[in-house]
Scaffold this motif. Structure first.
Motif, PDB file in Angstrom:
ATOM      1  N   GLN A 328      -8.925  -6.973  -4.442  1.00 32.13           N
ATOM      2  CA  GLN A 328      -9.428  -8.053  -5.542  1.00 32.13           C
ATOM      3  C   GLN A 328      -9.119  -7.686  -6.973  1.00 32.13           C
ATOM      4  O   GLN A 328      -9.806  -6.636  -7.316  1.00 32.13           O
ATOM      5  CB  GLN A 328     -10.815  -8.310  -5.319  1.00 32.13           C
ATOM      6  N   GLY A 329      -8.308  -8.559  -7.784  1.00 29.55           N
ATOM      7  CA  GLY A 329      -8.288  -8.077  -9.223  1.00 29.55           C
ATOM      8  C   GLY A 329      -7.346  -7.145  -9.408  1.00 29.55           C
ATOM      9  O   GLY A 329      -6.961  -6.897 -10.814  1.00 29.55           O
ATOM     10  N   ALA A 330      -6.538  -6.570  -8.599  1.00 30.22           N
ATOM     11  CA  ALA A 330      -5.406  -5.869  -8.999  1.00 30.22           C
ATOM     12  C   ALA A 330      -4.329  -5.450  -7.795  1.00 30.22           C
ATOM     13  O   ALA A 330      -4.684  -5.718  -6.770  1.00 30.22           O
ATOM     14  CB  ALA A 330      -6.116  -4.181  -9.252  1.00 30.22           C
ATOM     15  N   THR A 331      -3.165  -5.039  -8.172  1.00 32.38           N
ATOM     16  CA  THR A 331      -2.038  -4.420  -7.305  1.00 32.38           C
ATOM     17  C   THR A 331      -1.921  -3.129  -7.503  1.00 32.38           C
ATOM     18  O   THR A 331      -1.638  -2.787  -8.514  1.00 32.38           O
ATOM     19  CB  THR A 331      -0.862  -5.438  -7.737  1.00 32.38           C
ATOM     20  N   LEU A 332      -1.923  -2.485  -6.225  1.00 32.08           N
ATOM     21  CA  LEU A 332      -1.669  -0.962  -6.281  1.00 32.08           C
ATOM     22  C   LEU A 332      -0.263  -0.574  -6.504  1.00 32.08           C
ATOM     23  O   LEU A 332       0.538  -1.417  -6.006  1.00 32.08           O
ATOM     24  CB  LEU A 332      -2.483  -0.472  -5.160  1.00 32.08           C
ATOM     25  N   HIS A 333      -0.026   0.613  -7.136  1.00 32.76           N
ATOM     26  CA  HIS A 333       1.152   1.094  -7.091  1.00 32.76           C
ATOM     27  C   HIS A 333       1.741   1.468  -5.561  1.00 32.76           C
ATOM     28  O   HIS A 333       1.025   2.117  -4.971  1.00 32.76           O
ATOM     29  CB  HIS A 333       1.471   2.243  -8.084  1.00 32.76           C
ATOM     30  N   SER A 334       2.944   1.097  -5.242  1.00 34.86           N
ATOM     31  CA  SER A 334       3.484   1.233  -3.853  1.00 34.86           C
ATOM     32  C   SER A 334       4.835   1.406  -3.902  1.00 34.86           C
ATOM     33  O   SER A 334       5.787   1.444  -3.036  1.00 34.86           O
ATOM     34  CB  SER A 334       3.072   0.205  -2.996  1.00 34.86           C
ATOM     35  N   GLU A 335       5.346   2.035  -5.275  1.00 33.63           N
ATOM     36  CA  GLU A 335       6.660   2.450  -5.188  1.00 33.63           C
ATOM     37  C   GLU A 335       7.090   3.782  -4.209  1.00 33.63           C
ATOM     38  O   GLU A 335       8.158   3.933  -3.698  1.00 33.63           O
ATOM     39  CB  GLU A 335       6.947   3.056  -6.650  1.00 33.63           C
TER      40      GLU A 335
END
Length: 438
Positions: A328-335
């Motif tokens: 909720q409210g954010a997109t995590l780093h997944s590189e």
């Protein structure tokens, strides 16, 4: 008979011009010019030089030291004013204690301090070890001191013995990692002061270092082979003039690539015909992890959901698939897997208005080209909410829900277009994924 005459000017009317003239004369006088050009800059420079000498002394005195100094002065004043020897003795003792404490705090500290962590990333429950190395870089003996190391909300202290010139001293320490989190370790500071705590002189020697305590994850390997497909991409219903999956033939129109003309059909029909393909897309995994406290019955449910999210993301990245992880409210780093686990180490449950339904809607808008969408949540999420959540995802997206309820038996059921998996332990996730296609 009327007599007229001139009106006399008021004495107050001339005060303003005279004051303005006088102030202008003062500003242009030689003393004023000297004060503005030379005197004031010298005074500021002198005050700064004095503060460089007095400031460290004033900041070294602790709150308790200021209280002792104030009471000592009061006792001395009362003793001198009324001739009370007892008050004079107490006041003198307090001032003597302050003077002795200054001797503990003054002096130069010529240290070289190094903070080393054996690993800046560990898994929950693993041993995290660090070392502090202090060496004397001066040509004289340094008196004993104390080393303090903030570790998260805690504070660790190490006694530093007397060091000869060039001598080193090492201290090993361990950090508890019984829960997933990001722990700030440091900065290392040396503390010198008296035993009574009247003086406390702190010097910072290093910067803080972040220790990432990653969630537990499990290897999925072949468990996800039927779950996340990426052989030739997932075929969509969109048609393309250039792709892998052949669909049909159609008449040639200006602008078509002549490489895709089907000459046999053209010769048979007498009309230029070109190949048409189904547009394919690369497998894209969208993970939507709820961080709303209302979606979990306990902290253990949330931790299990975080671990399941990390396991799915790491496996997809190992298989070189596209991954998007949202909360909720954010997109995590997944590189990379490391960045994903770093972000998962820091997330916490929070009371939010956004439910799993809203999170699913955001996921559908953020990753409209996803081939598989996985929603992760706890036991309180109802089937009605899950059915509403699946509606917000685009058609053609495979929707899987993972309900994390520690202690329950694994289960699979269908709710509308969503496949719902219930797991009671992280070790059950590989077997649960194998059952998705069954």
């Amino acid at each position: 008979m009327t007599v007229t005459g001139e009106k006399k000017a008021s004495p107050m009317a001339s005060i303003g011009p005279r004051l303005a003239s006088a102030s202008g004369a003062v500003r242009t006088s030689a003393p004023a010019r000297w004060a503005a050009g030379t005197g004031w800059p010298r005074a500021v420079a002198g005050a700064r030089a004095a503060w460089r000498i007095i400031g460290p002394v004033l900041t070294t005195v602790s709150g308790f030291g200021w209280a002792v100094l104030a009471f000592s002065l009061v006792f001395l004043f009362v003793g001198l004013e009324f001739g009370w020897r007892e008050f004079l003795v107490v006041g003198c003792v307090g001032l003597a204690a302050i003077l002795i404490a200054i001797g503990f705090a003054v002096g130069r500290s010529a240290y070289a301090v190094r903070l080393d962590l054996a690993s800046e990333r560990v898994v929950v429950g693993e041993r995290a070890v660090g070392r502090i190395t202090v060496s004397n870089t001066s040509q004289r003996i340094l008196l004993p001191a104390r080393i303090e190391l903030p570790v998260g909300a805690s504070l660790a202290g190490f006694p530093l013995p007397r060091l000869a010139p060039g001598q080193e001293h090492d201290d090993l320490f361990g950090i508890p990692t019984n829960r997933r989190q990001v722990i700030s370790v440091g900065p290392v500071r040396s503390v010198r002061g008296d035993p009574l705590g009247l003086m406390r002189r702190e010097l910072r020697w290093t910067d803080a270092v972040d220790l990432f305590v990653h969630p537990r994850t499990v290897r999925l390997e072949g468990s996800a082979s039927g779950f996340i497909k990426d052989l030739e991409g997932l075929a969509s219903r969109d048609l393309s003039n250039n792709d892998v999956s052949f669909h049909a033939l159609r008449e040639y129109v200006p602008g078509d690539d002549r490489r895709y003309i089907h000459w046999k059909t053209t010769a048979r029909t007498g009309t230029l015909m070109v190949r048409q393909f189904e547009e394919t897309r690369r497998s894209h995994l969208a993970l939507a992890l709820s961080t709303n406290t209302a979606d979990y019955a306990s902290d253990d449910e949330f931790e299990l959901a975080v671990s399941a999210c990390g396991s799915l993301g790491i496996q997809a990245l190992m298989e070189e698939r596209d991954v998007t992880v949202m909360v909720q409210g954010a997109t995590l780093h997944s590189e990379t897997g490391r960045r994903l686990l770093d972000d998962l180490s820091a997330i916490e449950e929070q009371e939010k208005r956004e439910t799993i339904v809203h999170l699913s809607k955001v996921a559908g808008q953020t990753v409209p080209d996803a081939s598989v969408a996985v929603l992760l949540f706890g036991g309180p999420v109802t089937p009605t909410q899950l059915q509403a959540a699946s509606v917000h995802l685009p058609l053609g997206v495979r929707v899987v829900g993972v309900s994390c309820q520690p202690g329950t038996e694994p289960m699979r059921r269908q709710i509308g277009d969503m496949t719902l998996l219930t797991i009671g332990d992280l070790g059950q996730l590989p077997a649960a994924l194998r059952r998705v296609n069954n």
